[in-house]
Scaffold this active site. Structure first.
Site, mmCIF file in Angstrom:
data_model
loop_
_atom_site.group_PDB
_atom_site.id
_atom_site.type_symbol
_atom_site.label_atom_id
_atom_site.label_comp_id
_atom_site.label_asym_id
_atom_site.label_seq_id
_atom_site.Cartn_x
_atom_site.Cartn_y
_atom_site.Cartn_z
ATOM 1 N N ARG A 175 0.844 -1.260 -0.028
ATOM 2 C CA ARG A 175 0.026 -0.051 0.060
ATOM 3 C C ARG A 175 0.801 1.336 -0.101
ATOM 4 O O ARG A 175 0.438 2.551 -0.674
ATOM 5 C CB ARG A 175 -0.909 -0.146 1.089
ATOM 6 C CG ARG A 175 -2.178 1.070 1.013
ATOM 7 C CD ARG A 175 -3.255 0.845 1.977
ATOM 8 N NE ARG A 175 -4.226 0.182 1.591
ATOM 9 C CZ ARG A 175 -5.115 0.450 0.676
ATOM 10 N NH1 ARG A 175 -5.513 1.566 0.461
ATOM 11 N NH2 ARG A 175 -6.351 -0.352 0.286
ATOM 12 N N GLU B 229 -10.293 5.427 6.957
ATOM 13 C CA GLU B 229 -8.636 5.817 6.857
ATOM 14 C C GLU B 229 -8.378 7.140 6.187
ATOM 15 O O GLU B 229 -7.379 7.855 6.518
ATOM 16 C CB GLU B 229 -8.141 4.546 6.161
ATOM 17 C CG GLU B 229 -8.156 3.382 6.983
ATOM 18 C CD GLU B 229 -7.777 2.332 6.030
ATOM 19 O OE1 GLU B 229 -8.258 1.788 5.314
ATOM 20 O OE2 GLU B 229 -6.376 1.719 6.456
#
Ligand code: MTE
Ligand code: QUE
Ligand code: MOS
Length: 754
Positions: free
Chosen positions: A304, A713
């Protein structure tokens, strides 16, 4: 629009795992942790500990009936140390006693003899020793070296970001209860019930169908209970399995902070090249991730990071390499943003460096290079419906940012011209965010199931794989179901998350809890509605499609037909129509070819822009974030109040990571800040005095349930802007890009300058 959970929380009526009655005959488990970061165990002496009244038994690695292995992605993590220890806080023995006090007393009497080796704490050093968790990964777009060679400006530098403690209010906890035939029921505080089920089954040597994991809600998680809850569930289960009575483990704060993984610290080298106008030409970066002593989710976190290497900007030539480096600290784990914040910090540091060497304004560079629809990410996916510029432009217009920045620029210019410098300096920073939604490359996780019961009185029970941790997923799903069935949210109950009711659950993570489980719940509603409408169509000799539900009633061709929801349900039941449904949702159109690191790893992206103003006391190095203005892209929000809480809370958590939270270790790898008293957290006084959040509301996102967008997030990364606002306010633009910018560190920068 008020989240009904809130009332119970505020009144103290919400019951967490540790609030349940626990039988007097049950056992309490306390773990003995390695006091040494690295070494071979020569001797472990538990004889005195066993003599403490109330102690029933003590387990070490050799007592585990199944496999001593809790590694999820890579099988490299033992539950209990065997011959060696790899970090301070590594579990070595588990004490089971009639009372928690007895177990703690016994822990104090355990003696260990370890042949100590020097620990490796720095990821660059681990990399140089080839201590890698997995092979290095490189993402390439275009030809970065060629573009750098032809560039007008080439900014180079380093950036470092630190660890972060999750500091969920409820510590790690599990109660295991043995049931018939050696089966085990667990009440666990986990984001990943199936992961707990799988690791308990493995450690206990039982099939998964013998383990039932039930999760009512968590008192916060933030990624810290995704992989890390497994350990404690295993200890509780082992105790229950061996003793035949319930077994409870509750980590006290200092044990929790000592033994559980944190956000990964990163060290990075970057090169950002641009043409004379400030258009980005190339970005080269090397990330050294401090994984800790075992893999945990580090390889997925690393991925990520690579996916977010260029943050919200378009760079045509990119060369991004990342190494997951094994060190002697706790195995680091998921934490809100999952590696993306670390990448975005590096990129925005590179922009500051490029501004410094070129004299071009930071905001010019940012704006000029914001992602536009059709621009290609480093992983080959084109940005669809990019909203980076819309958020940026709206922030400028709505908050009158040009005027605000000019006011601060004027003060700074006057100070420079007159040489009369005020004790208090002001600075600002814009922070655009672009975050990909989906479990990237772990595509098997992009699925969810929902099970819905309609009872004969019309009330509804919903089970899904989603775990409520304060983010409001239960209430969002309740609203989706209520809206679909045309009834009041109060008629819908969200059941606990239970592996026996809904199996093979994905962790509630990657911000996708509502996207996945909400979509599955909606599908289950549609199935039940289709049956009800068909039943009514047969009764009234008309077409199913004529019917709809709303305001607690059945409608035919848009007109109420005098049948309430309750009457409809009882009639359908009387005619033996199935009133339960299970539905399965999986995110469409995801693919990735790991051999070339290209594909479509995300269903969509979320965008936003934040603006910060900071004031620094140049004498003391202290600061305040005065202003935080946000424009955030939510698609069509399912519940704007919950989403607002997520944006504000996430941003403040991000500010904490960037400006004050600091994990420190001795040279021997002993944590110095693993207590609530030594680890500085943001509190109510850290909240910007002028904080405003608005949403880009008009947009329907056709990639997620009911046009919404995941929210959990992305707002965390706004906090990165606070770092740069403080740096500017202090006049320390030349100082290292080293986060967190604690007052101590800032004080050091200011002294050096003076
Ligand atoms: N909000 C609260 N109050 N508590 C939490 O633990 N976790 C965050 C975010 N918001 C968290 C939170 C993280 S890390 C994630 S991935 C998402 O919530 C998970 O929930 P969602 O997928 O339902 O958004
Ligand atoms: C974002 C995430 C996760 C992720 C990938 C993301 C996450 C997670 C996993 C994962 C990957 C491989 C596994 C596994 C989990 O991937 O939370 O069990 O084998 O757990 O982009 O948040
Ligand atoms: Mo969140 S870090 O994906 O639990």
């Amino acid at each position: 629009m008020i989240n009904p959970d809130t009332t119970y929380h505020v009144m103290g009526l919400t019951r967490y795992v540790d609030d349940r009655d626990f039988p007097a005959r049950g056992l309490h488990c306390v773990v003995y942790f390695s006091p040494i970061a690295k070494g071979k165990i020569r001797d472990l002496d538990t004889s005195d500990a066993r003599k403490v009244p109330g102690v029933v038994f003590i387990l070490t690695a050799k007592d585990i009936p199944g496999k001593n292995q809790i590694g999820g992605v890579i099988q490299d993590e033992v539950l209990l140390a065997e011959d060696e220890v790899a970090f301070v806080g590594m579990p070595v023995a588990a004490i089971y006693a009639r009372t928690e006090d007895a177990a703690r007393e016994a822990v104090g009497l355990i003696k260990i003899d370890i042949a100590e080796d020097p620990p490796v704490l720095d990821p660059r050093e681990a990399y140089n020793r080839n201590e890698l968790i997995a092979p290095v990964r490189t993402f390439i777009l275009g030809d970065a070296d060629a573009a750098i060679a032809s560039a007008v400006y080439v900014a180079e530098g380093r950036a470092e970001s630190g660890a972060q403690e999750h500091f969920y209010l409820e510590g790690q906890v599990c109660v295991a209860t043995p049931s018939e035939e050696g089966n085990i029921h667990l009440s666990s505080a986990t984001q990943a019930p199936t992961s707990v089920q799988r690791s308990v089954a493995k450690v206990c040597g039982l099939a998964m169908n013998r383990i039932e994991v039930d999760v009512r809600r968590l008192g916060g998680a933030f990624g810290g209970k995704e992989a890390q809850a497994n350990t404690w569930a295993c200890f509780a289960a082992l105790g229950a399995q061996k003793s035949g009575v319930p077994c409870r483990i509750v980590l006290r704060r200092s044990d929790d902070m000592l033994a559980t993984g944190k956000r990964h610290p990163y060290a990075s080298d970057f090169t950002l090249a641009m043409d004379g106008s400030g258009k980005f030409l190339a970005f080269k970066v090397m990330y050294y991730q401090n994984a800790g002593a075992a893999a945990d989710l580090s390889t997925s976190v690393l991925e990520r990071t690579l996916f977010h290497a260029t943050a919200s900007y378009y760079v045509p030539n990119v060369h991004a390499t990342a190494a997951s480096c094994r060190t002697n600290i706790t195995p680091n784990t998921a934490f809100r943003g999952f590696g993306a914040p670390q990448a975005m910090f590096v990129f925005d540091a590179a922009i500051r460096e490029a501004s410094r060497i070129s004299g071009l304004r930071v905001e010019t560079l940012q704006h000029k290079n914001l992602l536009k629809t059709g621009d290609t990410f480093v992983y080959g996916m084109a940005a669809e419906n990019a909203r980076a510029c819309r958020c940026w432009d709206k922030a400028y217009a709505y908050y009158d940012l040009s005027k605000r920045m000019r006011a601060i620029d004027d003060i700074r210019r006057k100070e420079k011209d007159t040489g009369q410098v005020s004790r208090y300096g002001r600075g600002y920073a814009l922070m655009p965010v672009c975050f990909g939604i989906s479990f990237a490359t772990a595509f098997f996780l992009n699925q969810a199931r929902a099970h819905i019961h309609v009872y004969t009185d019309g009330s509804v029970g919903v089970s899904t794989g989603a775990v409520e941790m304060g983010q409001g997923v239960n209430h969002k799903i309740r609203e989706i179901v209520a809206d679909s069935l045309g009834i009041a949210p109060g008629q819908v109950k969200l059941e606990s998350t239970n592996t026996t009711r809904v199996s093979n659950t994905s962790p509630t993570a990657a911000s996708s809890g509502t996207d996945l489980n909400g979509a599955a719940a909606l599908m289950a509603c549609e199935m039940i509605k289709a049956r009800l409408f068909k039943f009514m169509a047969d009764e009234y000799h008309c077409a199913s499609k004529d019917f709809s539900l709303g305001t607690g009633r059945l409608y035919k061709k848009g007109k109420a037909c005098g049948v309430s929801w309750e009457e409809l349900v009882i009639q359908a039941y009387g005619s033996r129509v199935q009133l339960s449904a299970e539905a399965h949702y999986s995110t469409p159109d995801l693919h990735f070819d790991i051999s070339v690191e290209k594909g479509r790893p995300f269903a969509y992206h979320t965008y936003g822009t934040a603006y910060f103003e900071a004031e620094v006391d140049r004498l003391l190095g202290t600061y305040r974030i005065e202003t935080a203005y946000v424009v955030h892209d939510l698609g069509r929000s399912i519940n704007p109040i919950i989403d607002l809480g997520q944006v504000e809370g996430g941003m403040i958590q991000g500010i904490g990571w960037m400006t004050m939270e600091e994990m420190r270790y001795t040279d021997l790898g002993k944590p110095l800040t693993a207590t609530a008293g030594t680890y500085k957290m943001p509190d109510i006084f850290s909240v910007p005095s002028d904080m405003q959040v608005i949403f880009l509301e008009d947009d329907y996102n056709d990639k997620a349930v009911k046009g919404s967008k995941a929210v959990g997030e992305p707002p965390f990364m706004y906090g990165i802007g606070a770092f740069f606002a403080i740096k500017m306010a202090a006049g320390c633009e030349n100082a290292a890009y080293c986060a967190p910018m604690t007052p101590e560190r800032l004080f050091g920068h200011l002294r050096k300058r003076a």
